[in-house]
Design a protein around this motif. Structure first.
Motif, PDB file in Angstrom:
ATOM      1  N   ILE A 410      51.896  -7.532  11.018  1.00 25.73           N
ATOM      2  CA  ILE A 410      51.352  -6.186  11.220  1.00 25.73           C
ATOM      3  C   ILE A 410      52.388  -5.082  11.020  1.00 25.73           C
ATOM      4  N   PRO A 411      53.573  -5.148  11.646  1.00 23.01           N
ATOM      5  CA  PRO A 411      54.535  -4.059  11.383  1.00 23.01           C
ATOM      6  C   PRO A 411      54.976  -4.018   9.919  1.00 23.01           C
ATOM      7  N   ARG A 412      54.999  -5.175   9.255  1.00 23.85           N
ATOM      8  CA  ARG A 412      55.382  -5.195   7.840  1.00 23.85           C
ATOM      9  C   ARG A 412      54.296  -4.609   6.950  1.00 23.85           C
ATOM     10  N   ILE A 413      53.037  -4.785   7.368  1.00 26.93           N
ATOM     11  CA  ILE A 413      51.936  -4.148   6.643  1.00 26.93           C
ATOM     12  C   ILE A 413      52.014  -2.634   6.809  1.00 26.93           C
ATOM     13  N   LYS A 414      52.345  -2.191   8.014  1.00 23.68           N
ATOM     14  CA  LYS A 414      52.536  -0.760   8.241  1.00 23.68           C
ATOM     15  C   LYS A 414      53.684  -0.236   7.375  1.00 23.68           C
ATOM     16  N   PHE A 415      54.715  -1.035   7.222  1.00 19.59           N
ATOM     17  CA  PHE A 415      55.878  -0.641   6.437  1.00 19.59           C
ATOM     18  C   PHE A 415      55.498  -0.375   4.984  1.00 19.59           C
ATOM     19  N   ILE A 416      54.743  -1.293   4.381  1.00 19.13           N
ATOM     20  CA  ILE A 416      54.349  -1.077   2.984  1.00 19.13           C
ATOM     21  C   ILE A 416      53.380   0.099   2.882  1.00 19.13           C
ATOM     22  N   HIS A 417      52.507   0.264   3.883  1.00 24.13           N
ATOM     23  CA  HIS A 417      51.599   1.414   3.865  1.00 24.13           C
ATOM     24  C   HIS A 417      52.385   2.717   3.921  1.00 24.13           C
ATOM     25  N   ASP A 418      53.427   2.767   4.759  1.00 23.28           N
ATOM     26  CA  ASP A 418      54.265   3.964   4.838  1.00 23.28           C
ATOM     27  C   ASP A 418      54.960   4.241   3.506  1.00 23.28           C
ATOM     28  N   LEU A 419      55.425   3.185   2.846  1.00 25.63           N
ATOM     29  CA  LEU A 419      56.052   3.370   1.537  1.00 25.63           C
ATOM     30  C   LEU A 419      55.069   3.953   0.531  1.00 25.63           C
ATOM     31  N   GLN A 420      53.839   3.463   0.559  1.00 25.76           N
ATOM     32  CA  GLN A 420      52.826   3.990  -0.359  1.00 25.76           C
ATOM     33  C   GLN A 420      52.508   5.453  -0.057  1.00 25.76           C
ATOM     34  N   LYS A 421      52.441   5.783   1.223  1.00 24.60           N
ATOM     35  CA  LYS A 421      52.155   7.174   1.598  1.00 24.60           C
ATOM     36  C   LYS A 421      53.296   8.106   1.205  1.00 24.60           C
ATOM     37  N   GLN A 422      54.527   7.597   1.204  1.00 23.20           N
ATOM     38  CA  GLN A 422      55.671   8.428   0.826  1.00 23.20           C
ATOM     39  C   GLN A 422      55.668   8.780  -0.658  1.00 23.20           C
ATOM     40  N   SER A 423      54.998   7.968  -1.462  1.00 22.56           N
ATOM     41  CA  SER A 423      54.944   8.220  -2.895  1.00 22.56           C
ATOM     42  C   SER A 423      54.068   9.429  -3.196  1.00 22.56           C
ATOM     43  N   ASN A 424      54.275   9.995  -4.358  1.00 19.58           N
ATOM     44  CA  ASN A 424      53.515  11.180  -4.753  1.00 19.58           C
ATOM     45  C   ASN A 424      52.182  10.841  -5.412  1.00 19.58           C
ATOM     46  N   GLY A 425      51.865   9.566  -5.513  1.00 20.42           N
ATOM     47  CA  GLY A 425      50.612   9.157  -6.133  1.00 20.42           C
ATOM     48  C   GLY A 425      50.342   7.695  -5.872  1.00 20.42           C
ATOM     49  N   TYR A 426      49.356   7.158  -6.563  1.00 18.64           N
ATOM     50  CA  TYR A 426      48.936   5.772  -6.375  1.00 18.64           C
ATOM     51  C   TYR A 426      49.852   4.816  -7.135  1.00 18.64           C
ATOM     52  N   TRP A 427      50.117   3.663  -6.542  1.00 14.41           N
ATOM     53  CA  TRP A 427      50.881   2.629  -7.227  1.00 14.41           C
ATOM     54  C   TRP A 427      49.991   1.912  -8.246  1.00 14.41           C
ATOM     55  N   GLN A 428      50.598   1.561  -9.377  1.00 14.09           N
ATOM     56  CA  GLN A 428      49.911   0.742 -10.374  1.00 14.09           C
ATOM     57  C   GLN A 428      50.961   0.128 -11.290  1.00 14.09           C
ATOM     58  N   LEU A 429      50.617  -0.968 -11.934  1.00 17.10           N
ATOM     59  CA  LEU A 429      51.574  -1.619 -12.810  1.00 17.10           C
ATOM     60  C   LEU A 429      51.979  -0.693 -13.954  1.00 17.10           C
ATOM     61  N   ALA A 430      53.270  -0.693 -14.238  1.00 18.01           N
ATOM     62  CA  ALA A 430      53.770   0.148 -15.321  1.00 18.01           C
ATOM     63  C   ALA A 430      53.389  -0.417 -16.687  1.00 18.01           C
ATOM     64  N   ASP A 431      53.380  -1.733 -16.809  1.00 23.09           N
ATOM     65  CA  ASP A 431      53.003  -2.382 -18.065  1.00 23.09           C
ATOM     66  C   ASP A 431      52.158  -3.604 -17.703  1.00 23.09           C
ATOM     67  N   VAL A 432      50.849  -3.455 -17.742  1.00 22.19           N
ATOM     68  CA  VAL A 432      49.964  -4.509 -17.239  1.00 22.19           C
ATOM     69  C   VAL A 432      49.991  -5.756 -18.124  1.00 22.19           C
ATOM     70  N   TRP A 433      50.463  -5.646 -19.353  1.00 21.32           N
ATOM     71  CA  TRP A 433      50.474  -6.802 -20.244  1.00 21.32           C
ATOM     72  C   TRP A 433      51.686  -7.697 -20.013  1.00 21.32           C
ATOM     73  N   ARG A 434      52.851  -7.094 -19.748  1.00 23.19           N
ATOM     74  CA  ARG A 434      54.071  -7.886 -19.817  1.00 23.19           C
ATOM     75  C   ARG A 434      54.958  -7.840 -18.573  1.00 23.19           C
ATOM     76  N   ASP A 435      54.711  -6.926 -17.689  1.00 20.91           N
ATOM     77  CA  ASP A 435      55.603  -6.801 -16.527  1.00 20.91           C
ATOM     78  C   ASP A 435      54.752  -6.689 -15.268  1.00 20.91           C
ATOM     79  N   HIS A 436      54.611  -7.780 -14.540  1.00 23.62           N
ATOM     80  CA  HIS A 436      53.768  -7.799 -13.353  1.00 23.62           C
ATOM     81  C   HIS A 436      54.569  -7.676 -12.064  1.00 23.62           C
ATOM     82  N   GLN A 437      55.838  -7.309 -12.204  1.00 25.43           N
ATOM     83  CA  GLN A 437      56.687  -7.076 -11.034  1.00 25.43           C
ATOM     84  C   GLN A 437      56.975  -5.603 -10.813  1.00 25.43           C
TER      85      GLN A 437
END
Length: 527
Positions: A410-437
């Motif tokens: 649970i605290p680790r889930i909150k941690f990733i949620h906080d990281l997402q909220k700190q960003s200026n937009g939504y997370w998404q893969l930069a290159d969906v074909w070749r880079d899934h990290q």
């Protein structure tokens, strides 16, 4: 005298406006009417109201609330004066009028959640909504004390979405007989061979049951939690018969519950949990039911259908997002994004198995595995759902009945949620074909996740696709997703093109990493 009259009008006009009933934008307006009905007042009495504000007109269904009382509920989505007029074949309910003022929202009122940016969500006020959900299937069917303990637990948690059922469950770790049922009995229940046989009137709803359900939905809203309401499920097993009411009775139920709950701004509709395990409904019926809910919800709340093994037609236009059960989709890189690309809409992995210690394989994830599932979903631009299934002496299994949360994720889930909220937009893969990290917000921020893989050195490299144009410099941070630490890296990285597909540092710089799993790197462009 004319001047005095005009001044008096200026003083009294605001008072006249504010003397009207008022309700906040996206809150709930309610009006009640008395009518004496011969026969069954729950069915066969068409009753609706049309609300208008001069520019917009919206018609909502009314419903019977017992004791000769009929109600209409409305969620205004525009500020200003609203008027309404009722229509019904019953004289006492026809041509009733009213007016109220819709005033600006206050406090935490952000409006209902909608789809945003094709694959994501936002509140109606345009603020990003990042779903962080958990599951308590039968919490509203437990004792009042346990329900309040669950509410208090949720208030102290990072969760902003809760999946739960309208009907009770008869399943492992949840066998209790509810105090309230959705229907009145047509005759007294009998005990046959040690089992209770119920005789329900599926056209006569039990008002205290719905009053209690609505109170819990409002309490979730006050805590900032979306109510993902599961309308049907397979875990009745002929104990009560709510999974096999028949086609016409199912529609009566859906008509009634949408009339009662559509005006609640935090409601999501989940047509079923594991729809394909329900033995008494066909695919065509699921299609009919889903379309029916869509057409009877004037506000178009989020709508989905959850699968067991077979996946329903999530691309149908009335489904706003895909609710997926698939543990393997978030076990490793490159899988979670496939559902998103297939359906072209938001994907919520509402069941990825559960953190716990049950003997069943679906109920024994470690905390690390649950957290990794959230990360795999997040970097793919999708969303995972939590569930906790620890069984301890004298305690409940939270996923089934609620109570307290004890898991390590649970605290680790909150941690990733906080990281997402700190960003200026939504997370998404930069290159969906070749880079899934490698996920990105845009070229100003990247998140590289390593998962279970341990590596002690990372050479700066990011996808050229959707990358910066021209010269760009970045600062880096090492993120330990389990220890929840963020460690700045002193180096500054400057990109150059290595090939048609990758950007690397001009001096081929790298970052030393601790030799452990579940690390990530965050890159931020230097302005």
């Amino acid at each position: 005298m004319k001047i005095l009259f005009r001044m008096l009008c200026l003083v009294l006009l605001p008072l006249a406006i504010f003397a009207k009933d008022s309700v906040e934008k996206w809150a709930r307006y309610e009006a009640s009417f008395q009518a004496t009905i011969s026969g069954n007042p729950f069915v066969g009495i068409p009753f609706k109201a049309t609300f208008s504000n001069g520019k917009i007109s919206k018609t909502v269904a009314g419903f019977y609330n017992g004791n000769s009382e009929f109600k209409i509920r409305f969620m205004p989505e525009e500020e200003g004066e609203w008027k309404f007029v009722t229509s019904s074949s019953h004289k006492q309910l026809n041509n009733k009028t009213g007016v109220f003022m819709c005033v600006p929202p206050t406090g935490n009122n952000k409006g209902p959640v909608k789809v945003a940016n094709k694959y994501h969500f936002s509140y109606a006020n345009k603020e990003r909504y990042i779903p962080v959900g958990t599951t308590v299937y039968a919490w509203t069917h437990q004792s009042t004390a346990l329900q309040y303990l669950t509410l208090n637990t949720l208030k102290e948690s990072p969760f902003n979405k809760l999946r739960f059922c309208v009907f009770p469950k008869d399943y492992s770790y949840v066998k209790e007989e509810p105090e309230l049922f959705a229907y009145h009995q047509s005759k007294k229940a009998e005990t046959i061979q040690g089992k209770t046989k119920y005789y329900w009137d599926f056209t006569s709803f039990n008002i205290p049951f719905f009053d209690s359900l609505e109170k819990r939905i409002d309490q979730l809203d006050a805590a900032g939690i979306q109510a993902d309401i599961i309308l049907f499920h397979p875990y009745d097993k002929k104990r009560w018969g709510f999974d096999s009411m028949g086609y016409e009775n199912d529609l009566v139920y859906l008509q009634y519950i949408t009339a009662r709950l559509a005006s609640f701004k935090n409601v999501w509709w989940s047509m079923a949990n594991e729809f394909d395990f329900v033995k008494y409904k066909t695919w065509q019926q699921w299609d009919d039911y889903s379309r029916f809910v869509y057409e009877n919800d004037p506000y178009r709340h989020l709508l989905s259908i959850h699968n067991g093994l077979e996946i329903f037609d999530n691309w149908k236009p009335y489904f706003t997002h895909a609710s997926i059960q698939n543990c393997s989709a978030v076990e490793d890189f490159g899988r979670a994004v496939l559902y998103r690309d297939a359906y072209g809409k938001p994907v919520v992995y509402d069941e990825v198995c559960y953190e716990g210690n049950l003997p069943q394989r679906w109920g024994r994830l470690s905390g690390e595995e649950m957290v990794a599932a959230f990360w795999q979903a997040a970097i793919a631009g999708t969303y995972a759902q939590h569930g906790e299934t620890y069984r301890m002496p004298g305690d409940t299994v939270f996923w089934a009945k609620g109570g307290r949360l004890v898991g390590t994720s649970i605290p680790r889930i909150k941690f990733i949620h906080d990281l997402q909220k700190q960003s200026n937009g939504y997370w998404q893969l930069a290159d969906v074909w070749r880079d899934h990290q490698t996920a990105q917000v845009d070229s100003s921020e990247y998140i590289i996740y390593f998962g279970k893989k341990m590596t002690n050195q990372w050479y700066f490299n990011i996808p050229k696709k959707n990358g910066p144009l021209g010269t760009a410099k970045y600062k880096a941070e090492i993120i330990d997703t389990w220890e929840m630490t963020i460690t700045p890296v002193n180096e500054v990285f400057e990109v150059r093109s290595e090939s048609d597909y990758r950007l690397i540092d001009i001096n081929n710089k790298s970052i030393r990493l601790p030799d452990k799993p579940y690390l990530a790197i965050r890159l931020k462009k230097i302005k």
